[in-house]
Design an enzyme around this catalytic site. Sequence first.
Site, mmCIF file in Angstrom:
data_model
loop_
_atom_site.group_PDB
_atom_site.id
_atom_site.type_symbol
_atom_site.label_atom_id
_atom_site.label_comp_id
_atom_site.label_asym_id
_atom_site.label_seq_id
_atom_site.Cartn_x
_atom_site.Cartn_y
_atom_site.Cartn_z
ATOM 1 N N LYS A 1 0.784 -1.152 0.071
ATOM 2 C CA LYS A 1 0.105 0.027 -0.019
ATOM 3 C C LYS A 1 0.868 1.250 -0.103
ATOM 4 C CE LYS A 1 -2.164 -1.164 3.928
ATOM 5 N NZ LYS A 1 -1.531 -2.524 4.257
ATOM 6 N N ARG B 1 11.863 -5.943 5.151
ATOM 7 C CA ARG B 1 11.778 -4.403 5.454
ATOM 8 C C ARG B 1 12.380 -4.204 6.874
ATOM 9 N NH1 ARG B 1 5.910 -1.289 5.033
ATOM 10 N NH2 ARG B 1 5.590 -2.751 6.957
ATOM 11 N N ARG C 1 -0.537 -9.214 13.406
ATOM 12 C CA ARG C 1 -1.032 -8.180 12.610
ATOM 13 C C ARG C 1 -1.828 -8.760 11.455
ATOM 14 N NH1 ARG C 1 4.267 -5.399 10.740
ATOM 15 N NH2 ARG C 1 2.878 -4.035 9.372
ATOM 16 N N ARG D 1 -9.513 0.696 8.790
ATOM 17 C CA ARG D 1 -8.944 -0.636 9.044
ATOM 18 C C ARG D 1 -10.253 -1.459 9.972
ATOM 19 N NH1 ARG D 1 -3.087 0.358 8.450
ATOM 20 N NH2 ARG D 1 -2.272 -1.438 8.495
ATOM 21 N N ARG E 1 11.850 -1.055 12.096
ATOM 22 C CA ARG E 1 10.423 -0.864 12.493
ATOM 23 C C ARG E 1 10.072 -2.078 13.586
ATOM 24 N NH1 ARG E 1 5.708 0.415 8.107
ATOM 25 N NH2 ARG E 1 4.620 -0.949 9.432
HETATM 26 P P1 B4P Z 1 4.540 -1.534 1.966
HETATM 27 O O1 B4P Z 1 4.097 -0.765 0.841
HETATM 28 O O2 B4P Z 1 5.403 -0.585 3.063
HETATM 29 O O3 B4P Z 1 3.402 -2.171 2.857
HETATM 30 P P2 B4P Z 1 2.086 -1.653 3.601
HETATM 31 O O4 B4P Z 1 0.986 -2.299 2.996
HETATM 32 O O5 B4P Z 1 2.073 -0.076 3.558
HETATM 33 O O6 B4P Z 1 2.581 -1.883 4.993
HETATM 34 P P3 B4P Z 1 1.769 -1.848 6.579
HETATM 35 O O7 B4P Z 1 0.309 -2.436 6.458
HETATM 36 O O8 B4P Z 1 2.876 -2.601 7.160
HETATM 37 O O9 B4P Z 1 1.821 -0.281 6.971
HETATM 38 P P4 B4P Z 1 0.859 0.583 7.952
HETATM 39 O O10 B4P Z 1 1.863 1.842 8.059
HETATM 40 O O11 B4P Z 1 -0.419 0.940 7.327
HETATM 41 O O12 B4P Z 1 5.225 -2.806 1.628
HETATM 42 C C1 B4P Z 1 6.037 -3.835 2.672
HETATM 43 C C2 B4P Z 1 7.312 -4.033 2.017
HETATM 44 O O13 B4P Z 1 7.160 -4.657 0.626
HETATM 45 C C3 B4P Z 1 8.419 -2.973 1.835
HETATM 46 O O14 B4P Z 1 9.693 -3.120 2.111
HETATM 47 C C4 B4P Z 1 8.092 -2.903 0.110
HETATM 48 O O15 B4P Z 1 9.580 -2.535 -0.267
HETATM 49 C C5 B4P Z 1 8.210 -4.173 -0.096
HETATM 50 N N1 B4P Z 1 7.289 -4.288 -1.476
HETATM 51 C C6 B4P Z 1 6.192 -3.550 -1.902
HETATM 52 N N2 B4P Z 1 5.806 -3.806 -3.124
HETATM 53 C C7 B4P Z 1 6.555 -5.013 -3.389
HETATM 54 C C8 B4P Z 1 6.707 -5.756 -4.635
HETATM 55 N N3 B4P Z 1 5.862 -5.587 -5.779
HETATM 56 N N4 B4P Z 1 7.552 -7.012 -4.630
HETATM 57 C C9 B4P Z 1 8.373 -7.182 -3.634
HETATM 58 N N5 B4P Z 1 8.604 -6.339 -2.563
HETATM 59 C C10 B4P Z 1 7.632 -5.337 -2.283
HETATM 60 O O16 B4P Z 1 0.527 0.074 9.239
HETATM 61 C C11 B4P Z 1 1.584 -0.207 10.479
HETATM 62 C C12 B4P Z 1 0.704 -0.418 11.774
HETATM 63 O O17 B4P Z 1 0.110 1.026 12.119
HETATM 64 C C13 B4P Z 1 -0.427 -1.158 11.730
HETATM 65 O O18 B4P Z 1 -0.059 -2.575 12.373
HETATM 66 C C14 B4P Z 1 -1.020 -0.669 13.041
HETATM 67 O O19 B4P Z 1 -0.821 -0.891 14.341
HETATM 68 C C15 B4P Z 1 -1.065 0.751 12.861
HETATM 69 N N6 B4P Z 1 -2.180 1.517 12.124
HETATM 70 C C16 B4P Z 1 -2.108 2.026 10.950
HETATM 71 N N7 B4P Z 1 -3.184 2.575 10.445
HETATM 72 C C17 B4P Z 1 -3.951 2.205 11.398
HETATM 73 C C18 B4P Z 1 -5.393 2.449 11.432
HETATM 74 N N8 B4P Z 1 -6.119 2.852 10.447
HETATM 75 N N9 B4P Z 1 -6.177 1.861 12.656
HETATM 76 C C19 B4P Z 1 -5.355 1.457 13.731
HETATM 77 N N10 B4P Z 1 -4.249 1.298 13.638
HETATM 78 C C20 B4P Z 1 -3.480 1.695 12.419
#
Ligand code: B4P
Length: 197
Positions: free
Chosen positions: A14, A128, A146, A89, A134
């Site tokens: 995302k 990551r 998670r 979420r 993190r």
């Molecule tokens: P990202 O792109 O970083 O993944 P994400 O889906 O954004 O991650 P996440 O769900 O952990 O994040 P959030 O900050 O929302 O990709 C992950 C990895 O994959 C990276 O290293 C990237 O380089 C790699 N990658 C990406 N695309 C790729 C591909 N095509 N091929 C290979 N590798 C690839 O959430 C973090 C925490 O914050 C939650 O657990 C929660 O505690 C809190 N939180 C956030 N929003 C919340 C909400 N609305 N309500 C309550 N808690 C919340």
Amino acid sequence: MFNLILFGPPGSGKGTQSEKLVEKYELIHLSTGNLLREEIANRTPLGLEAKNFMDKGQLVPDEVVIAMIDSCLEHHKQAVGFLFDGFPRTAAQAQALDKLLALKKTEIGLVLALEVSEEELVKRLLNRGKTSGRSDDTNEAVIHQRFIVYNNETAPIAEHYKKLKRFQAIKGEGSVDEIFNYLCQAIDKRMKTLASQ
Ligand code: B4P
């Protein structure tokens, strides 16, 4: 105004795709994960509270994230649209978002859900974790927690957007550019439909 939700499990890409999408479509990027990590880095009371939940792989309480989104929407009154990344979420967050957007006489135009196998997600998150520092990415037990929270609390809200016919699943495995192309095709198609209504 065009408002997009990027949906999907932790590590589905995302954040990665959001950065490219906001540049192309000139949307305001609202990532609750990034906003919370900023609060943690600045050692604010909100950040200290949020850290307790995030370190355990749990969600931060709804009222905290909803207030954060509310204040961001207020700060960007002239925006052409928003990209919500990692929000909503929970069912309560989805309801709150509908209400906040209705007050601004707008709504969600499209929800794109990145689909990635759990095996690939674990690989990406642990990878990551090696460089991001993190704490929620370095411990496999926290990563699994998670996924449990995602399956129980987040995945079910897809139904809300499916009923509204705003939901589309996108293959989230492949190169970053390939996935970006799938997302752009879906967005362009939806924008065309909205423009013709
Ligand atoms: P990202 O792109 O970083 O993944 P994400 O889906 O954004 O991650 P996440 O769900 O952990 O994040 P959030 O900050 O929302 O990709 C992950 C990895 O994959 C990276 O290293 C990237 O380089 C790699 N990658 C990406 N695309 C790729 C591909 N095509 N091929 C290979 N590798 C690839 O959430 C973090 C925490 O914050 C939650 O657990 C929660 O505690 C809190 N939180 C956030 N929003 C919340 C909400 N609305 N309500 C309550 N808690 C919340």
